[in-house]
Design an enzyme around this catalytic site. Structure first.
Site, PDB file in Angstrom:
ATOM      1  N   GLU A 109       0.145  -1.011   5.608  1.00  0.00           N
ATOM      2  CA  GLU A 109       1.179  -0.599   6.569  1.00  0.00           C
ATOM      3  C   GLU A 109       0.927   0.823   7.038  1.00  0.00           C
ATOM      4  O   GLU A 109       1.128   1.159   8.201  1.00  0.00           O
ATOM      5  CB  GLU A 109       2.568  -0.690   5.907  1.00  0.00           C
ATOM      6  CG  GLU A 109       3.732  -0.519   6.871  1.00  0.00           C
ATOM      7  CD  GLU A 109       4.214   0.909   7.046  1.00  0.00           C
ATOM      8  OE1 GLU A 109       4.993   1.164   7.975  1.00  0.00           O
ATOM      9  OE2 GLU A 109       3.808   1.794   6.274  1.00  0.00           O
ATOM     10  N   ASP A 131       0.829  -1.209   0.000  1.00  0.00           N
ATOM     11  CA  ASP A 131       0.000   0.000   0.000  1.00  0.00           C
ATOM     12  C   ASP A 131       0.862   1.258   0.000  1.00  0.00           C
ATOM     13  O   ASP A 131       2.056   1.214   0.321  1.00  0.00           O
ATOM     14  CB  ASP A 131      -0.919   0.014   1.236  1.00  0.00           C
ATOM     15  CG  ASP A 131      -0.149   0.056   2.539  1.00  0.00           C
ATOM     16  OD1 ASP A 131       0.797  -0.744   2.705  1.00  0.00           O
ATOM     17  OD2 ASP A 131      -0.463   0.900   3.406  1.00  0.00           O
TER      18      ASP A 131
END
Ligand SMILES: [Zn+2]
Length: 498
Positions: free
Chosen positions: A146, A79
């Site tokens: 994350e 991400d």
């Protein structure tokens, strides 16, 4: 100098990064990118699997002759933070990131670049297209989410991967290797309040302002003031000036985020008639002393005391003086700031705690503290003292689930390999450091305690902002090092490195 992505070296890293940049992948919206990773695995005839959290693992067999080498996990997060300039038209759910090459920089056009951690993702995949790279069994681990809560790492499946040596590609530049991070737990202390309107009091508003605040982990060593602690300190100093029976605490609030050093606090205080002058004098004296203490770190600090005109309106509710005193003593006793330094690494804060938020409920004052430590026992010790203080004060106490830390340890075989490979390649000794913040690595260790991890990455600047850029030379250096380290580890025959 090349000015097209296709011409940059190492070619396979940049070509995977360019492919990934076409796929939307804001945190919690990684599905298209995970499907692409799955297709890359299938194209190479490799097995890949997902866990419940959505993380993905590609299993890469060892090169012939290296089958007995320890399995190495190469980890990155898929991400990215999605931020754009206000004048930029860009839909992060559909539009590709536009890559720009200029000199040593790759950046995006008005948006975040996603080099954090897209370069790490691409670097893992580059092993699939490098027939000359020497390696033992590899597991390429790609995590989700994350950037907005580490939930991929938090919820990673047990036994999802088998390697016990991990390279995390989401940290400082090669040469400044990360070997530790903090774990953390929040504590909420609920102090009962029985506020009522009382006769014969003069009411003041006490406000603490002008403090710089900052991040409770990264800025903890700067010596800045904590508005909630100062509020209690000022009122306790007044109580100690022979006013302990004159102070009646009404509403008291401060801070807004558990992980930020609070900059402001505000309280309503009722003072027994006749004690006003003494109270004002005591507040003035302690405020001057605190100003002196904070002169360098927080020069704009102010304490303001204002007499309220309560005639004609209902008097504000306050606790009786004994209860008020007990609450102020409790806040004063709660630990805050740096509570321990690492003995493994110089200048590393090992343990710290923040008194972040004070809120006012109808029948409860609620104090939230956020404690961090890279040592699990360092953390446990602070939590025990918070429980003890709360219990002595007659308050209730609750801890959040928390997340584990990564305690730095020098002299491990993995660090010896890192040092040797780095020194051979660059003729310089590497540095080892740790951060006083949470990383995915700490969460992996929570489920895989025998894991040995080294963390590093490319040189990414202005991360999480539309000015994000990555140094092309640093990507090349990072790839060169990673390839050499994985090659070096493939020569080991001692199973998993401990
Ligand atoms: Zn990152």
């Amino acid at each position: 100098m090349a000015n097209r992505i296709e011409d940059l070296e190492p070619k396979s890293v940049w070509s995977y990064f360019a492919e990934l940049s076409k796929i939307p992948r804001c945190s919690k919206k990684e599905e298209a990118a995970m499907a692409w990773l799955m297709s890359v695995a299938l194209e190479h005839g490799l097995t890949a699997k997902r866990d419940q959290a959505g993380n993905l693992l590609i299993v890469v067999p060892a090169r012939p002759g290296c089958e007995k080498a320890p399995t190495v996990v190469i980890q990155s997060h898929v991400d990215m933070v999605c931020e754009k300039n206000s004048d930029k038209t860009h839909d992060f759910d559909t539009d590709p990131i536009q890559l720009l090459v200029d000199g040593d920089c790759v950046s995006a056009d008005g948006t975040t670049l996603g080099a954090d951690n897209g370069i790490g993702v691409a670097m893992g995949l580059a092993f699939l297209d490098d027939p000359d790279a020497k390696h033992g069994p590899l597991e390429l681990l790609f995590t989700v989410d994350e950037e907005t809560g580490l939930t991929g790492a938090f919820n990673i499946g047990e036994d999802f991967f088998t390697g016990r040596t991990m390279i995390n590609l989401d940290a400082e530049v090669v040469g400044k290797f990360t070997i530790g991070s903090a774990g953390g737990t929040d504590t909420t202390i609920g102090f009962p309040t029985a506020r009522e309107s009382r006769e014969g009091l003069s009411y003041y508003r006490l406000s603490i302002d002008g403090l710089k605040g900052g991040h409770s982990g990264a800025d903890v060593h700067l010596g800045r003031g904590n508005s909630i602690k100062i509020l209690a300190r000022v009122l306790l100093a007044a109580a100690e000036a022979d006013l302990s029976e004159a102070i009646h605490l009404g509403s008291a609030v401060g801070g807004s985020k558990r992980n930020a050093i609070p900059r402001e606090a505000l309280a309503t205080v009722g003072i027994s008639a006749g004690s006003e002058a003494k109270f004002e004098k005591a507040v003035g004296e302690i405020s001057a002393l605190i100003s002196e203490q904070l002169a360098d770190a927080d020069p704009d600090f102010t304490v303001t005391l204002k007499l309220l005109d309560t005639k004609g309106s209902a008097a504000p509710g306050t606790d009786n003086s004994a209860m008020s005193l007990r609450f102020l003593q409790m806040v004063a006793a709660v630990p805050w700031g740096i509570l321990g330094m690492s003995t493994a690494l110089p200048n590393l804060v090992e343990t710290s705690s923040n008194v972040g938020v004070l809120i006012d409920n109808e029948n409860k004052r609620e104090l939230t503290c956020s404690t961090r430590s890279s040592s699990s026992q360092g953390l446990a010790e602070v939590l025990a003292s918070l429980r003890a203080i709360a219990t002595m004060a007659g308050a209730c106490v609750e801890h959040s689930d928390g997340y584990p830390g990564w305690q730095p340890r020098l002299g491990t075989p993995l660090l010896a390999s890192v040092e040797q490979v780095y020194t051979d390649l660059f003729e310089k000794k590497p540095e080892f450091l740790a951060v006083h913040a949470g990383l995915e690595c700490g969460l992996f260790l929570g489920k895989y305690p025998e894991l040995q991890i080294i963390a590093y990455g490319a040189d990414i600047r202005e991360g999480h902002s539309p000015d994000e850029w990555v140094s092309i030379a640093s990507v090349e250096k990072c790839w060169k090092f990673t390839r050499a380290l994985v090659g070096h580890l493939s020569e080991r025959r001692d199973g998993n490195i401990r």
